[in-house]
Enzyme design. Structure first.
Site, PDB file in Angstrom:
ATOM      1  N   TYR A  33       0.833  -1.201   0.000  1.00  0.00           N
ATOM      2  CA  TYR A  33       0.000   0.000   0.000  1.00  0.00           C
ATOM      3  C   TYR A  33       0.864   1.245   0.000  1.00  0.00           C
ATOM      4  O   TYR A  33       2.079   1.173   0.208  1.00  0.00           O
ATOM      5  CB  TYR A  33      -0.965   0.006   1.190  1.00  0.00           C
ATOM      6  CG  TYR A  33      -0.352   0.407   2.515  1.00  0.00           C
ATOM      7  CD1 TYR A  33       0.519  -0.435   3.186  1.00  0.00           C
ATOM      8  CD2 TYR A  33      -0.645   1.635   3.096  1.00  0.00           C
ATOM      9  CE1 TYR A  33       1.078  -0.062   4.412  1.00  0.00           C
ATOM     10  CE2 TYR A  33      -0.091   2.018   4.319  1.00  0.00           C
ATOM     11  CZ  TYR A  33       0.774   1.159   4.963  1.00  0.00           C
ATOM     12  OH  TYR A  33       1.326   1.527   6.160  1.00  0.00           O
ATOM     13  N   ARG A  52       8.529   3.700  -4.643  1.00  0.00           N
ATOM     14  CA  ARG A  52       8.518   2.809  -3.471  1.00  0.00           C
ATOM     15  C   ARG A  52       7.467   1.715  -3.628  1.00  0.00           C
ATOM     16  O   ARG A  52       7.697   0.561  -3.240  1.00  0.00           O
ATOM     17  CB  ARG A  52       8.266   3.627  -2.195  1.00  0.00           C
ATOM     18  CG  ARG A  52       8.345   2.779  -0.934  1.00  0.00           C
ATOM     19  CD  ARG A  52       8.274   3.601   0.332  1.00  0.00           C
ATOM     20  NE  ARG A  52       6.959   4.199   0.511  1.00  0.00           N
ATOM     21  CZ  ARG A  52       6.646   5.028   1.501  1.00  0.00           C
ATOM     22  NH1 ARG A  52       7.562   5.376   2.394  1.00  0.00           N
ATOM     23  NH2 ARG A  52       5.442   5.527   1.608  1.00  0.00           N
ATOM     24  N   ARG A 100      -8.439 -19.956  -0.857  1.00  0.00           N
ATOM     25  CA  ARG A 100      -7.432 -19.761   0.194  1.00  0.00           C
ATOM     26  C   ARG A 100      -6.394 -20.878   0.214  1.00  0.00           C
ATOM     27  O   ARG A 100      -6.707 -22.028   0.528  1.00  0.00           O
ATOM     28  CB  ARG A 100      -8.136 -19.664   1.554  1.00  0.00           C
ATOM     29  CG  ARG A 100      -7.200 -19.237   2.672  1.00  0.00           C
ATOM     30  CD  ARG A 100      -7.920 -19.137   4.013  1.00  0.00           C
ATOM     31  NE  ARG A 100      -6.998 -18.671   5.039  1.00  0.00           N
ATOM     32  CZ  ARG A 100      -6.078 -19.432   5.621  1.00  0.00           C
ATOM     33  NH1 ARG A 100      -5.971 -20.706   5.298  1.00  0.00           N
ATOM     34  NH2 ARG A 100      -5.277 -18.921   6.541  1.00  0.00           N
ATOM     35  N   LYS A 147       6.461  -1.870   2.158  1.00  0.00           N
ATOM     36  CA  LYS A 147       5.243  -1.250   2.698  1.00  0.00           C
ATOM     37  C   LYS A 147       4.072  -2.208   2.491  1.00  0.00           C
ATOM     38  O   LYS A 147       3.257  -2.043   1.574  1.00  0.00           O
ATOM     39  CB  LYS A 147       4.995   0.121   2.051  1.00  0.00           C
ATOM     40  CG  LYS A 147       4.053   0.991   2.886  1.00  0.00           C
ATOM     41  CD  LYS A 147       4.148   2.434   2.475  1.00  0.00           C
ATOM     42  CE  LYS A 147       3.071   3.308   3.102  1.00  0.00           C
ATOM     43  NZ  LYS A 147       3.210   3.512   4.540  1.00  0.00           N
ATOM     44  N   GLU A 180      12.040   2.885  14.219  1.00  0.00           N
ATOM     45  CA  GLU A 180      11.167   3.956  13.706  1.00  0.00           C
ATOM     46  C   GLU A 180       9.884   3.937  14.523  1.00  0.00           C
ATOM     47  O   GLU A 180       9.746   3.138  15.454  1.00  0.00           O
ATOM     48  CB  GLU A 180      10.868   3.727  12.214  1.00  0.00           C
ATOM     49  CG  GLU A 180      10.157   2.409  11.948  1.00  0.00           C
ATOM     50  CD  GLU A 180       9.919   2.135  10.464  1.00  0.00           C
ATOM     51  OE1 GLU A 180       9.772   3.072   9.681  1.00  0.00           O
ATOM     52  OE2 GLU A 180       9.853   0.933  10.121  1.00  0.00           O
TER      53      GLU A 180
HETATM   54  C1  LIG Z   1       6.359   2.111   9.624  1.00  0.00           C
HETATM   55  C2  LIG Z   1       6.371   3.449   8.947  1.00  0.00           C
HETATM   56  N1  LIG Z   1       7.511   4.157   8.932  1.00  0.00           N
HETATM   57  C3  LIG Z   1       7.584   5.362   8.341  1.00  0.00           C
HETATM   58  C4  LIG Z   1       6.469   5.929   7.730  1.00  0.00           C
HETATM   59  C5  LIG Z   1       6.591   7.276   7.074  1.00  0.00           C
HETATM   60  O1  LIG Z   1       6.576   7.131   5.691  1.00  0.00           O
HETATM   61  P1  LIG Z   1       6.095   8.304   4.730  1.00  0.00           P
HETATM   62  O2  LIG Z   1       6.921   9.494   5.053  1.00  0.00           O
HETATM   63  O3  LIG Z   1       6.322   7.777   3.379  1.00  0.00           O
HETATM   64  O4  LIG Z   1       4.637   8.539   5.036  1.00  0.00           O
HETATM   65  C6  LIG Z   1       5.275   5.220   7.704  1.00  0.00           C
HETATM   66  C7  LIG Z   1       4.100   5.780   7.048  1.00  0.00           C
HETATM   67  O5  LIG Z   1       3.012   5.267   7.119  1.00  0.00           O
HETATM   68  C8  LIG Z   1       5.215   3.946   8.322  1.00  0.00           C
HETATM   69  O6  LIG Z   1       4.091   3.225   8.327  1.00  0.00           O
END
Ligand SMILES: Cc1ncc(COP(=O)(O)O)c(C=O)c1O
Length: 287
Positions: A33, A52, A100, A147, A180
């Protein structure tokens, strides 16, 4: 005005928009996503988000449902139909719908969902006064650089933060270093004035806001250091902040209840928020 969502080629009333019960995004979180900020009708750093997205899809071996030009048309149509000028666009691509079973299905088209919502972002008070974070163990899988929609550890940590009265949880690896936030990247400004954020390896999502801000640091005369930093360093930092498409650059003024610096947003983060808002406004103005 009723909301409209795009699902696999159709623009549907939001209330009726759905995927199949055997969609692999629903069954297995087998999907990637993106969330893209919208300001002044512009999709902020759209091409970086698409880059990305393609990286995530490539790592997961999910086919893109259409070319970038067509994707961009869908994005614009969703914004237009929802009359969004300032807000956020959400898109999800799953491996598709199939009985599934764990192995990848053959000959199945990926599912594409695109929605949009009006601006939420941080409150003015949060920008002016800063927010608090708590630290929690990073229990996610070892590829958060992708992501993917498998966000269960992230939302469990965010809920814990909320229940503790904090805005965000900063996740900590086995070495005691911050990776993070649950939905944002983490930064500190050291006593020496260096701006530190973790290197974008497989341990974090390489935020698009993170990348945009890195591009602005030199112009602001600030030195960037990409390295892991510990919770003790956060506590001793002069300033701290987080970045994300929803919050842009947001001051962090406490960690686990302890004030960072003097407990107020510092001059560096205030400058950086302004610089990032300029970066965003320039794209809105170019629309
Ligand atoms: C785990 C994580 N880290 C960092 C970010 C920040 O990413 P961005 O600046 O692309 O929104 C997000 C954004 O949803 C995230 O889910």
């Amino acid at each position: 005005m009723s909301r409209i969502a795009y699902v696999n080629g159709r623009y549907l009333p939001h209330k009726r928009a759905s995927v199949h019960v055997e969609d692999r995004g629903f069954q297995f979180a087998d999907a990637a996503y993106e969330v893209i900020a919208v300001r002044g009708s512009a999709l902020i750093d759209e091409d970086l988000h698409l880059k990305r997205l393609h990286r995530s899809l490539g790592e997961l071996r999910i086919a893109a449902p259409m070319g970038d030009a067509s994707l961009k048309s869908v994005f614009r149509e969703v914004l237009r139909r929802n009359a969004i000028v300032d807000g956020a666009l959400y898109l999800q691509i799953s491996r598709g719908q199939a009985p599934r079973d764990f192995p990848f299905p053959q000959g199945v088209a990926p599912t594409l969902v695109v929605t949009a919502q009006r601006k939420r972002g941080p409150l003015a008070k949060q920008v002016e006064e800063g927010v608090g974070v708590i630290t929690l163990p990073d229990i996610r899988w070892r590829r958060p650089d992708i992501k993917s929609v498998s966000l269960l550890p992230n939302l469990l940590a965010k809920q814990q933060a909320k229940e503790a009265g904090a805005f965000e949880a900063w996740l900590v690896d086995r070495d005691g270093n911050v990776t993070e936030g649950t939905s944002s990247n983490a930064w500190i400004v050291t006593a020496a004035g260096e701006v530190v954020t973790r290197q974008a390896d497989t341990s974090i999502l390489n935020g698009i806001t993170r990348l945009g801000l890195i591009g602005l640091l030199a112009r602001e005369g600030l030195k960037l250091v990409e390295r892991p930093f510990s919770v003790a360093e956060v506590k001793a930092a002069r300033e701290a902040f987080l970045t994300s498409s929803n919050n842009f650059v947001l001051p962090v003024v406490s960690v686990d209840g302890a004030a960072i610096g003097n407990g107020y947003p510092g001059s560096v983060v205030r400058r950086l928020r302004q610089a990032y808002e300029g970066h965003v406004a320039a794209q809105g103005a170019a629309q």
